[in-house]
Structures are given as structure tokens and as C-alpha cells.
Design a protein around this motif. Sequence first.
Motif, mmCIF file in Angstrom:
data_model
loop_
_atom_site.group_PDB
_atom_site.id
_atom_site.type_symbol
_atom_site.label_atom_id
_atom_site.label_comp_id
_atom_site.label_asym_id
_atom_site.label_seq_id
_atom_site.Cartn_x
_atom_site.Cartn_y
_atom_site.Cartn_z
ATOM 1 N N TYR A 113 0.831 -1.190 0.000
ATOM 2 C CA TYR A 113 0.000 0.000 0.000
ATOM 3 C C TYR A 113 0.874 1.253 0.000
ATOM 4 N N TRP A 130 -4.870 6.518 1.945
ATOM 5 C CA TRP A 130 -4.316 5.213 1.605
ATOM 6 C C TRP A 130 -4.885 4.727 0.278
ATOM 7 N N GLY A 186 -4.110 -0.959 -2.490
ATOM 8 C CA GLY A 186 -3.098 -2.001 -2.410
ATOM 9 C C GLY A 186 -2.903 -2.769 -3.709
#
Length: 120
Positions: free
Chosen positions: A95, A110, A113
Amino acid sequence: QVQLVESGGGLVQPGGSLRLSCAASGFTLDYYAIGWFRQAPGKEREGVSCISSSDGSTYYADFVKGRFTISRDNAKNTVYLQMNGLKPEDTAVYYCATSRNCPAPTWDYWGQGTQVTVSS
């Protein structure tokens, strides 16, 4: 809309290489430190590397020093993680995230991923 998108993961043999990308949209990456993190199945998330916004200084976790290189291309609004000498223990979801500093105790935005699998 602020968004981080990771790409470049995949299946690679031990000793191989991958380059991960973290592309930002909805904001300018120039003003943020960017970190790479990973989480393997059954393990806690751990910091891998980060790069500052101010002077481009970098940080690496001991377990990737000498093998991984972080860089940023502000013109492309993208941060990269070049991973060489990959080992099976590098298998994880990777990530990227933003913060004000590198390293930092907290990270704000974030990505979703990208999976990296190192296996023969």
C-alpha cells in the motif's frame, strides 16, 4: 476526489524484480511525504519505505535496505518503489499512503493495495 492507486504488483520468482507505482489523483503529490507499507497474511501492516516532500530524503526498513529504492516523479504525480532481489518473505499486499513527514507516526490517505507474490 482524493485517490491513490497502486499498480505493478504480480507474481515473480525469488531474486526477481518489480516496480510498484503509486499514482495520485485529486491532489498534488508534491506537498506530501509518501510511504509504502505492506501486509502479509496473518501479519500486521509494516512500513517499508518513505520519501519526503521537501528534500526527497528517504527512509527504508532494515529488511529492504539495499534491495528496494523509492523515488518520486512529481511531473507524473507518481511515486515508485523499485524492488530488486525479491524474497518469498516479501510476499504481501503493498500500500502507499500520504503524510506530512517521512517517517511519520500517522498516515492520512491510503490506496487499495497491490498484491506482490514471490514464489518459484
